[in-house]
Design an enzyme around this catalytic site. Structure first.
Site, PDB file in Angstrom:
ATOM      1  N   HIS A 131       0.843  -1.201   0.000  1.00 29.26           N
ATOM      2  CA  HIS A 131       0.000   0.000   0.000  1.00 29.26           C
ATOM      3  C   HIS A 131       0.873   1.244   0.000  1.00 29.26           C
ATOM      4  O   HIS A 131       2.033   1.218   0.427  1.00 29.26           O
ATOM      5  CB  HIS A 131      -0.950   0.014   1.207  1.00 29.26           C
ATOM      6  CG  HIS A 131      -0.281   0.284   2.520  1.00 29.26           C
ATOM      7  ND1 HIS A 131      -0.135   1.554   3.029  1.00 29.26           N
ATOM      8  CD2 HIS A 131       0.287  -0.557   3.432  1.00 29.26           C
ATOM      9  CE1 HIS A 131       0.488   1.489   4.197  1.00 29.26           C
ATOM     10  NE2 HIS A 131       0.758   0.221   4.468  1.00 29.26           N
ATOM     11  N   CYS A 132       0.303   2.339  -0.522  1.00 28.89           N
ATOM     12  CA  CYS A 132       0.970   3.636  -0.454  1.00 28.89           C
ATOM     13  C   CYS A 132       0.157   4.498   0.512  1.00 28.89           C
ATOM     14  O   CYS A 132      -0.539   3.959   1.370  1.00 28.89           O
ATOM     15  CB  CYS A 132       1.071   4.267  -1.844  1.00 28.89           C
ATOM     16  SG  CYS A 132      -0.536   4.564  -2.633  1.00 28.89           S
ATOM     17  N   ALA A 133       0.214   5.798   0.375  1.00 27.46           N
ATOM     18  CA  ALA A 133      -0.471   6.678   1.328  1.00 27.46           C
ATOM     19  C   ALA A 133      -1.982   6.594   1.238  1.00 27.46           C
ATOM     20  O   ALA A 133      -2.682   6.809   2.231  1.00 27.46           O
ATOM     21  CB  ALA A 133      -0.024   8.119   1.113  1.00 27.46           C
ATOM     22  N   THR A 134      -2.505   6.265   0.048  1.00 30.98           N
ATOM     23  CA  THR A 134      -3.959   6.284  -0.134  1.00 30.98           C
ATOM     24  C   THR A 134      -4.542   5.014  -0.730  1.00 30.98           C
ATOM     25  O   THR A 134      -5.745   4.804  -0.662  1.00 30.98           O
ATOM     26  CB  THR A 134      -4.368   7.452  -1.060  1.00 30.98           C
ATOM     27  OG1 THR A 134      -3.708   7.294  -2.328  1.00 30.98           O
ATOM     28  CG2 THR A 134      -3.982   8.798  -0.472  1.00 30.98           C
ATOM     29  N   ARG A 135      -3.686   4.156  -1.336  1.00 29.76           N
ATOM     30  CA  ARG A 135      -4.212   3.039  -2.124  1.00 29.76           C
ATOM     31  C   ARG A 135      -3.668   1.690  -1.693  1.00 29.76           C
ATOM     32  O   ARG A 135      -2.495   1.566  -1.334  1.00 29.76           O
ATOM     33  CB  ARG A 135      -3.874   3.251  -3.610  1.00 29.76           C
ATOM     34  CG  ARG A 135      -4.726   4.263  -4.307  1.00 29.76           C
ATOM     35  CD  ARG A 135      -4.042   4.768  -5.571  1.00 29.76           C
ATOM     36  NE  ARG A 135      -3.004   5.736  -5.257  1.00 29.76           N
ATOM     37  CZ  ARG A 135      -1.982   6.016  -6.044  1.00 29.76           C
ATOM     38  NH1 ARG A 135      -1.843   5.389  -7.178  1.00 29.76           N
ATOM     39  NH2 ARG A 135      -1.086   6.921  -5.694  1.00 29.76           N
TER      40      ARG A 135
END
Length: 456
Positions: free
Chosen positions: A25-29
């Protein structure tokens, strides 16, 4: 929000546990690499509570949850799926296998340039400050403060081949420090500074070959090609040199072979390639004018969907490092396209009566205004199609304006509202007007066009 329930709902819609190759995951997804993308039901995934959007990009299934939520969903998801944690780099490696050749090249260039963007942004901001100091005569050019500001603002571009050499070698599978050394060879003080060539330079006779002693400060393609060659040489040497001699002979032979070839062949060829690309783009902008801005601004968001836009960092850095250009005239156009996506997405917020869509549109539009467009493009605008078309028109209008008004930037990496920090002082007002045009055109079109705006 029940994160365990969300995870359980996701699994069957993704083709089951056995279809999940990796998760990160990244910051939003939530970023998933699937064994078979065809087994995923994107439309059904988008209807799950908490999901703000779902799209495929860069070989990954990316599900938007938002900041502060995605990490909790991820923790629950890997437990429900029975898989181990994957880093973003591991997930990216798996996803890269699904990319086409153009996307792989774009991803490679992105991985090379993204780590050095902070240095270029810092230099760009300092160049903007220095430009204001010079324009308004705040400090005399002979003053120590002015000289030190000049040193700080130009440093990243002077050693750009060294920075690129390090990150490029890491991507090509070579030793990053040997890559940086090769970048140092191309910017050695024995070579005439690339920005001082107008004052004259000397040549060197190497066994009958006349070599122009011109440095490669600020260039991109010479060091990229040279480090690729160096990495190939290094890997082949490691196969044949005994382990006992590897530490001594491999670096020695790698540097001397690649250094000579870079100075004699690859460097001049790479400079010609970079100058050729810069010449074509600058000629197109200067002759086609606003039509070029219209075309580039309108098509940029389409290119973003393919992921190929990551390769533009190399071209933009080349423009900045080119002594005859020295500015980034492409990034203001890209910025207009990003702002337009925000405007089109914001219009959907006014049109829709669906509470779930309304909850997604506002943060997505705001994110696009900060230069991060994935949520707006994939979560909203492409979903309803016509807002995306409206954004293309808005981007074209804004792009035409900034090109006709000669809006330039002094760095790479920042667009939309944050991009104001790296816009030349003389261009700032026209940049703001361009953003207003892009936003207003996209917003108005998206608001007036007829289309369904519910989650169904």
């Amino acid at each position: 929000m029940d994160f365990e329930q969300i995870s359980r709902s996701l699994l069957p819609l993704l083709g089951g546990k056995e279809n999940i190759a990796s998760a990160a995951h990244c910051a939003t997804r939530l970023r998933l690499v699937l064994v078979d993308d065809a087994l995923a039901d994107q439309q059904a995934i988008g209807k799950i509570d908490g999901v703000k959007g779902c799209f495929r990009n860069a070989g990954q299934m990316q599900i938007i949850f938002g900041t502060g939520v995605v990490n909790k969903v991820y923790a629950a998801f890997i437990q429900a799926a029975g898989i181990s944690e994957s880093s973003k780099s591991e997930a990216a490696d798996l996803a890269a296998k699904k990319l086409n050749p153009f996307q792989r090249i774009a991803r490679l260039l992105s991985n090379i340039f993204v780590p050095i963007i902070p240095a270029i942004v810092a230099s760009g901001l300092l160049m903007g400050l220095l430009g204001m100091v010079k324009t308004y005569g705040w400090v005399d050019p002979s003053n120590a403060l002015y000289i030190m500001l000049d040193m700080c603002s130009s440093a990243a571009f002077i050693i750009l081949p060294i920075l690129i050499g390090f990150t490029a070698a890491r991507e090509f599978g070579g030793n990053p420090y040997l890559g940086a050394t090769l970048g140092g060879i191309l910017t050695h003080p024995a070579l005439t500074n690339a920005w001082g060539v107008a004052a004259g330079f000397h040549t060197m006779n190497f066994f009958g070959i006349e070599v122009a002693m011109i440095g490669y400060q600020g260039t991109v393609f010479p060091v990229l090609l040279a480090v690729w060659f160096m990495s190939m040489v290094e890997k082949r040497l490691r196969r044949v040199i005994p382990d006992a001699l590897d530490l001594i002979l491999t670096p020695f032979l790698t540097v001397i072979i690649s250094g000579f070839i870079a100075l004699l062949l690859i460097g001049p060829a790479g400079r010609a390639l970079g100058d050729g690309i810069s010449f074509i783009l600058s000629t197109l902008i200067s002759h086609a004018g606003w039509l070029a801005g219209l075309l580039f601004g309108g098509l940029y968001s389409v290119i973003v969907i393919t992921g190929i836009h990551h390769s533009f960092h190399a071209i933009e850095a080349g423009l900045l490092g080119n002594p005859s250009i020295g500015v980034n005239f492409l990034l203001p156009i890209w910025a207009m396209a990003n702002v337009a996506q925000g405007g089109a997405c914001f219009a959907v917020w006014f049109k829709t009566k669906d509470a779930k869509i309304k909850a997604i549109t506002l943060p997505s539009a705001f994110s696009a205004m900060l230069g991060i467009t994935e949520a707006a493009i994939f979560g909203i605008n492409l979903r309803f199609v016509k807002p995306f078309i409206a954004a293309l028109v808005g981007g074209a209008a804004g792009g035409a304006w900034v090109v006709s008004m000669h809006v330039y930037m002094t760095a790479v990496g920042l667009t939309a509202i944050p991009g104001m920090a790296i816009v030349q002082a003389s261009s700032l007002l026209n940049y703001i007007i361009g953003m207003a045009i892009a936003f207003a055109v996209a917003f108005a079109l998206s608001l007036t066009l007829k289309y369904k705006t519910d989650a169904e």
